[in-house]
Design an enzyme around this catalytic site. Structure first.
Site, PDB file in Angstrom:
ATOM      1  N   HIS A   8      -0.812   7.783   3.312  1.00  0.00           N
ATOM      2  CA  HIS A   8       0.451   7.620   4.025  1.00  0.00           C
ATOM      3  C   HIS A   8       1.362   8.682   3.083  1.00  0.00           C
ATOM      4  O   HIS A   8       1.435   8.896   1.797  1.00  0.00           O
ATOM      5  CB  HIS A   8       1.250   6.203   3.569  1.00  0.00           C
ATOM      6  CG  HIS A   8       0.439   5.119   4.056  1.00  0.00           C
ATOM      7  ND1 HIS A   8       0.051   4.990   5.356  1.00  0.00           N
ATOM      8  CD2 HIS A   8      -0.500   4.182   3.206  1.00  0.00           C
ATOM      9  CE1 HIS A   8      -0.697   3.741   5.422  1.00  0.00           C
ATOM     10  NE2 HIS A   8      -0.947   3.342   4.441  1.00  0.00           N
TER      11      HIS A   8
ATOM     12  N   ALA B  17       0.688  -1.229   0.104  1.00  0.00           N
ATOM     13  CA  ALA B  17       0.127   0.078  -0.198  1.00  0.00           C
ATOM     14  C   ALA B  17       1.034   1.387  -0.048  1.00  0.00           C
ATOM     15  O   ALA B  17       0.287   2.382   0.203  1.00  0.00           O
ATOM     16  CB  ALA B  17      -0.957  -0.003   1.269  1.00  0.00           C
TER      17      ALA B  17
END
Length: 273
Positions: free
Chosen positions: A225, A127
């Site tokens: 993120h 991810a």
């Protein structure tokens, strides 16, 4: 058996959650040079309908038996099962694709075992974004790596750090920083949430030199993120917003990352390191 099937690389999957199912479906549809050889699941009856829906349902075997029928194992299981899954494969010079990257920090003997026997442990990009750049920078000198993760509240529910510190995240009404520390500390406190941070640390400056902030944000619907890297070759930052899968702790792109890695195995053109 066709010649293609005879010389195909055999793949086994442990765990048929959102990631394992997507990978199984991709292999069933066809990835050049690969075949789905077997799966291992905790409750076979639960997955019977899914497996029956594949064009060729693979056998369901105990984890210990997978090494006899497969060349690659893909770990899509609880982190506690990592040694049981990985050890037999790397001991025989085979490959283990690991999604529970955080567990590697507490089972580093598996890396030594792989090295001694010609095996390989692969941590896919998952991810995150830009691991190629981080890996390249690590060939020189990295001064600092910082990651800031923002997640929907439900994506952090049940994490050991949350429970141990009695953080009532369900009552959070605005963005709240709930953790700051190293990637190693995060791996212990958030074993199902921060495998991306561990992957980043293993690609770059290491788990004790990679700093991390974790924010719970009730307004978010995606896992966000942001990474900032400073090195002697480049300074760069990158951000990714991942759509959660059926499991709010896991982004949809994680399964696609594994599938992309598998496609590279026999690809005539391979882009990226």
């Amino acid at each position: 058996m066709s010649i293609e099937a005879k010389f195909a690389t055999r793949v086994a999957i442990v765990g048929l959650g959102p990631i394992g199912r997507k990978v199984a479906e991709a292999l069933d549809r066809g990835i050049d040079g690969l075949v789905l050889a077997a799966v291992a699941v905790q409750n076979p009856e639960k997955h019977q309908a899914f497996l029956s829906g594949l064009s060729k349902a693979p056998p369901v075997l105990p984890i210990a038996d997978l090494v006899d029928v497969a060349d690659i194992v893909i770990e899509c299981a609880p982190a506690a099962l990592l040694p049981e899954i990985v050890k037999p494969f790397v001991s025989k010079g085979k490959t283990a694709i690991v999604l529970s990257a955080g567990a590697l920090l507490f089972n580093d003997d598996l890396i030594a075992l792989a090295k001694a026997n010609g095996g390989q442990i692969v941590v896919p990009t998952g991810a995150l974004i830009g691991l190629d750049a981080v890996t390249a920078a690590a060939e020189g000198k990295i001064s600092s790596v910082k990651m800031v993760t923002r997640k929907p509240v439900k994506g952090l529910a049940g994490a050991p750090y949350i429970v141990e510190n009695k953080i009532d995240i369900e009552s959070i009404t605005e963005p709240m920083k709930i953790f700051e520390g190293t990637a190693r500390e995060a791996a212990k406190g958030f074993p199902a949430n921060l495998n991306v941070a561990v992957a980043l640390s293993l690609a770059g400056a290491g788990p004790d030199a990679t700093t991390l902030e974790i924010w719970a944000d009730p307004a978010l619907t995606r896992n966000v993120h942001r990474v900032e890297v400073d090195s002697d070759s480049a300074r760069f930052s990158m951000q990714i917003e991942n759509i959660p899968s059926e499991n709010p702790k896991t982004g949809r792109i994680t399964a696609l990352s594994v599938i992309a890695y598998l496609r590279k195995q026999r690809a005539a053109l391979r882009v990226g390191t």
